[in-house]
Design a protein around this motif. Structure first.
Motif, PDB file in Angstrom:
ATOM      1  N   ILE A 329       0.847  -1.189   0.000  1.00 40.99           N
ATOM      2  CA  ILE A 329       0.000   0.000   0.000  1.00 40.99           C
ATOM      3  C   ILE A 329       0.884   1.242   0.000  1.00 40.99           C
ATOM      4  O   ILE A 329       1.783   1.383   0.838  1.00 40.99           O
ATOM      5  N   GLY A 330       0.625   2.134  -0.960  1.00 41.04           N
ATOM      6  CA  GLY A 330       1.486   3.292  -1.132  1.00 41.04           C
ATOM      7  C   GLY A 330       0.786   4.611  -0.857  1.00 41.04           C
ATOM      8  O   GLY A 330      -0.171   4.681  -0.079  1.00 41.04           O
ATOM      9  N   LYS A 331       1.263   5.639  -1.501  1.00 40.81           N
ATOM     10  CA  LYS A 331       0.737   6.990  -1.298  1.00 40.81           C
ATOM     11  C   LYS A 331      -0.753   7.035  -1.618  1.00 40.81           C
ATOM     12  O   LYS A 331      -1.212   6.453  -2.596  1.00 40.81           O
ATOM     13  N   GLY A 332      -1.503   7.750  -0.778  1.00 41.94           N
ATOM     14  CA  GLY A 332      -2.938   7.832  -0.970  1.00 41.94           C
ATOM     15  C   GLY A 332      -3.641   6.522  -0.705  1.00 41.94           C
ATOM     16  O   GLY A 332      -4.778   6.333  -1.130  1.00 41.94           O
ATOM     17  N   VAL A 392      13.607   7.618  -0.206  1.00 40.70           N
ATOM     18  CA  VAL A 392      13.425   7.719   1.253  1.00 40.70           C
ATOM     19  C   VAL A 392      11.955   7.984   1.547  1.00 40.70           C
ATOM     20  O   VAL A 392      11.333   8.849   0.938  1.00 40.70           O
ATOM     21  N   GLY A 393      11.423   7.243   2.474  1.00 41.40           N
ATOM     22  CA  GLY A 393      10.038   7.395   2.882  1.00 41.40           C
ATOM     23  C   GLY A 393       9.662   6.230   3.781  1.00 41.40           C
ATOM     24  O   GLY A 393      10.438   5.286   3.934  1.00 41.40           O
ATOM     25  N   PRO A 394       8.504   6.269   4.388  1.00 41.26           N
ATOM     26  CA  PRO A 394       8.079   5.145   5.235  1.00 41.26           C
ATOM     27  C   PRO A 394       8.050   3.849   4.428  1.00 41.26           C
ATOM     28  O   PRO A 394       7.623   3.845   3.271  1.00 41.26           O
ATOM     29  N   GLN A 417       0.353  10.064   3.208  1.00 38.88           N
ATOM     30  CA  GLN A 417       0.518  11.369   2.564  1.00 38.88           C
ATOM     31  C   GLN A 417       1.663  11.356   1.554  1.00 38.88           C
ATOM     32  O   GLN A 417       1.696  12.187   0.648  1.00 38.88           O
ATOM     33  N   VAL A 418       2.616  10.453   1.721  1.00 34.56           N
ATOM     34  CA  VAL A 418       3.843  10.480   0.925  1.00 34.56           C
ATOM     35  C   VAL A 418       4.097   9.113   0.299  1.00 34.56           C
ATOM     36  O   VAL A 418       3.523   8.097   0.720  1.00 34.56           O
ATOM     37  N   ARG A 419       4.972   9.112  -0.694  1.00 35.33           N
ATOM     38  CA  ARG A 419       5.378   7.843  -1.300  1.00 35.33           C
ATOM     39  C   ARG A 419       6.196   7.033  -0.291  1.00 35.33           C
ATOM     40  O   ARG A 419       7.022   7.600   0.432  1.00 35.33           O
ATOM     41  N   PRO A 420       6.007   5.731  -0.260  1.00 33.56           N
ATOM     42  CA  PRO A 420       6.867   4.896   0.580  1.00 33.56           C
ATOM     43  C   PRO A 420       8.280   4.879   0.032  1.00 33.56           C
ATOM     44  O   PRO A 420       8.515   5.230  -1.130  1.00 33.56           O
ATOM     45  N   GLY A 421       9.233   4.459   0.862  1.00 33.04           N
ATOM     46  CA  GLY A 421      10.632   4.538   0.462  1.00 33.04           C
ATOM     47  C   GLY A 421      11.348   3.207   0.422  1.00 33.04           C
ATOM     48  O   GLY A 421      10.948   2.232   1.068  1.00 33.04           O
ATOM     49  N   VAL A 422      12.438   3.189  -0.353  1.00 39.11           N
ATOM     50  CA  VAL A 422      13.327   2.027  -0.366  1.00 39.11           C
ATOM     51  C   VAL A 422      14.000   1.900   1.000  1.00 39.11           C
ATOM     52  O   VAL A 422      14.206   0.803   1.515  1.00 39.11           O
ATOM     53  N   THR A 423      14.342   3.047   1.574  1.00 38.66           N
ATOM     54  CA  THR A 423      14.847   3.071   2.944  1.00 38.66           C
ATOM     55  C   THR A 423      14.065   4.122   3.722  1.00 38.66           C
ATOM     56  O   THR A 423      13.362   4.935   3.134  1.00 38.66           O
ATOM     57  N   ASP A 446       8.478   6.706  11.494  1.00 41.66           N
ATOM     58  CA  ASP A 446       7.848   7.192  10.270  1.00 41.66           C
ATOM     59  C   ASP A 446       7.095   8.492  10.529  1.00 41.66           C
ATOM     60  O   ASP A 446       7.095   9.400   9.703  1.00 41.66           O
ATOM     61  N   LEU A 447       6.434   8.572  11.691  1.00 48.21           N
ATOM     62  CA  LEU A 447       5.739   9.815  12.044  1.00 48.21           C
ATOM     63  C   LEU A 447       6.727  10.954  12.257  1.00 48.21           C
ATOM     64  O   LEU A 447       6.494  12.090  11.838  1.00 48.21           O
TER      65      LEU A 447
END
Length: 475
Positions: A329-332, A392-394, A417-423, A446-447
């Motif tokens: 599950i990703g952004k949005g 970078v992202g959750p 709210q944001v794209r998930p990240g590789v790290t 992540d928060l």
């Protein structure tokens, strides 16, 4: 706004076209100045027409305005073609023109210097003025025309209010009466749990109808007005609204832990807090995405022999496919397919979703090596290039585990709210999670990332990630 997608695209094209025309005129005028000040000062014998029609100048006249448009895009100016502040517009234009001026001088004009510092400074100032002033004028005229359309109510924002109570009616009244240039056309109200129908003639629908109403009425924005203010309830509502891809806003008097990211889009109207936009400037968002794409392309090219060798090693090490494909599950809150090199047996989850641990016997011998140096994550650069993920992202999770995390930590819903990240910050600080409790613990990082998003934070996380990968100690 009726036909919002077309209107936004059309407005963006208008700004791009105006910028290109004004920048081209400004640079053409500079080339005339360049001829009289720089060329004649060196004693070159050819007339102005010959100079302007030379192959070098013609190429520059085409390429330079296009490159400057790239700088304007990178600044974030085109991200939101409506709702521009004139002060912000002026600041953005001047800063972009200054950057463009310095780049042009260092790349194109460094050999045109006269040797007289005063003349060189004069050249820089004239170039800056001829790039900035026409663009400022063009943008100001287009923005003024846009505001006139708004004041005449030619354009309206189709607005849906989530909440059906006296409080939501008060917000509706303020929207109708306030002296903002924005025209909020409220299509109706959504009744939240335990809210009753208000008999005032206004249209309202049940909470289960929110997706249908947004599609049927072409809703441009959603204003969240809950009667009772609880973070858990707000995040539960947001989890359902995120997949709609529509901005969700809340009034600033709705005091809550999650409403700290205040963005005043309309200082003359009612200032709403945008709950669907991360804490980054438009410039940083564009730079982040540009960096993601550039690094992903370079990484896949440079490491292509290693990718092929790894694929062969995976195929030879155990039966099954080379790539491990799984829905995350990703952004949005939109699902996407994540790609990894398979590090477990092909039947690793025959009994259902399971988390892995350091001593998991489902991991193949070669899989342990890949996990130690995070080689199995390399195919995710394709996800980054596609726009599913960021560097970078959750970290993205499966719906199965997300439901369990949200029950224990409702704030987890904000990561969409944001794209998930590789790290991620959580991976750097906590590492892999082998239980839902550990996932909840990691989600706190992540928060923290959401509240501290910046390019410098991303760079720090990537540096730490690279260091731990090289050391082979895991992330």
């Amino acid at each position: 706004m009726k036909g919002r997608n077309f209107s936004v695209a059309a407005q963006r094209v208008k700004y791009v076209a105006v910028d290109f025309i004004m920048t081209s005129l400004g640079f053409f005028a500079f080339n005339i100045f360049r001829y009289y000040v720089l060329v004649l000062s060196r004693g070159d014998i050819f007339d102005l027409f010959y100079f302007l029609c030379s192959g070098k100048l013609i190429v520059e006249q085409i390429v330079v305005p296009v490159c400057i448009l790239g700088i304007y895009w990178l600044s974030g100016y085109y991200n939101h073609p409506f709702g521009k502040s004139r002060v912000d517009e002026l600041n953005s234009t001047l800063m972009s023109a200054l950057v463009s001026t310095l780049i042009i001088f260092l790349i194109l004009l460094i050999n045109d210097t006269t040797g007289v510092k005063a003349k060189d400074y004069e050249t820089i100032l004239v170039l800056f003025a001829l790039l900035a002033v026409p663009t400022c004028c063009g943008r100001a005229m287009l923005t003024a025309a846009t505001i006139r359309h708004l004041r005449r109510k030619h354009w309206k924002y189709n607005t849906l209010i989530v909440g059906n109570s006296a409080k939501s009616r008060d917000v509706y009244r303020r929207l109708k009466e306030h002296g903002s240039v924005w025209v909020y056309d409220v299509v109706g109200f959504i009744r939240l749990d335990q809210e009753k129908q208000v008999s005032d003639g206004m249209q309202s629908w049940a909470w289960d109808d929110v997706e249908r109403v947004c599609a049927e009425y072409d809703v441009d924005q959603i204003i969240l007005v809950p009667q009772k203010i609880r973070d858990a309830d707000i995040i539960r509502i947001l989890s359902r609204l995120f997949p709609l891809g529509i901005p969700v806003k809340i009034a600033p008097d709705t005091l809550s832990y999650i409403t700290g990211n205040i963005k005043l889009n309309d200082i003359l109207g009612i200032p709403f807090i945008d709950l669907t936009s991360p804490r980054m400037s438009e410039f940083q968002k564009n730079v982040k995405r540009t960096f993601d794409v550039t690094v992903s392309i370079l990484t896949m090219i440079v490491l292509s022999p290693a990718l092929v060798a790894t694929a062969i090693a995976v195929k030879l090490s155990s039966p099954g496919p080379v790539l491990y494909c799984q829905e995350r599950i990703g952004k949005g809150r939109r699902p996407f397919i994540i790609y990894k090199f398979r590090s477990m047996r092909a039947d690793a989850e025959k009994e259902g979703p399971q988390l892995s641990s350091d001593n998991d016997n489902r991991i193949t011998p070669w899989g342990k090596v890949m996990r130690k140096y995070r080689i199995d994550e390399l195919p995710q650069f394709w996800n980054v290039l596609r726009g599913d993920m960021s560097l970078v992202g959750p970290r993205p999770e499966r719906e199965f585990f997300i439901r369990q995390i949200v029950r224990r930590a409702p704030y987890y819903g904000l990561i969409f709210q944001v794209r998930p990240g590789v790290t991620s910050w959580g991976m750097v600080q906590y590492g892999y999670a082998s239980s839902v409790d550990a996932m909840v613990e990691r989600s706190r990082y992540d928060l923290l990332y959401l509240n501290n998003m910046s390019l410098s934070t991303d760079v720090k996380i990537m540096i730490h990630t690279v260091k731990t990968i090289i050391d082979g100690v895991g992330v």
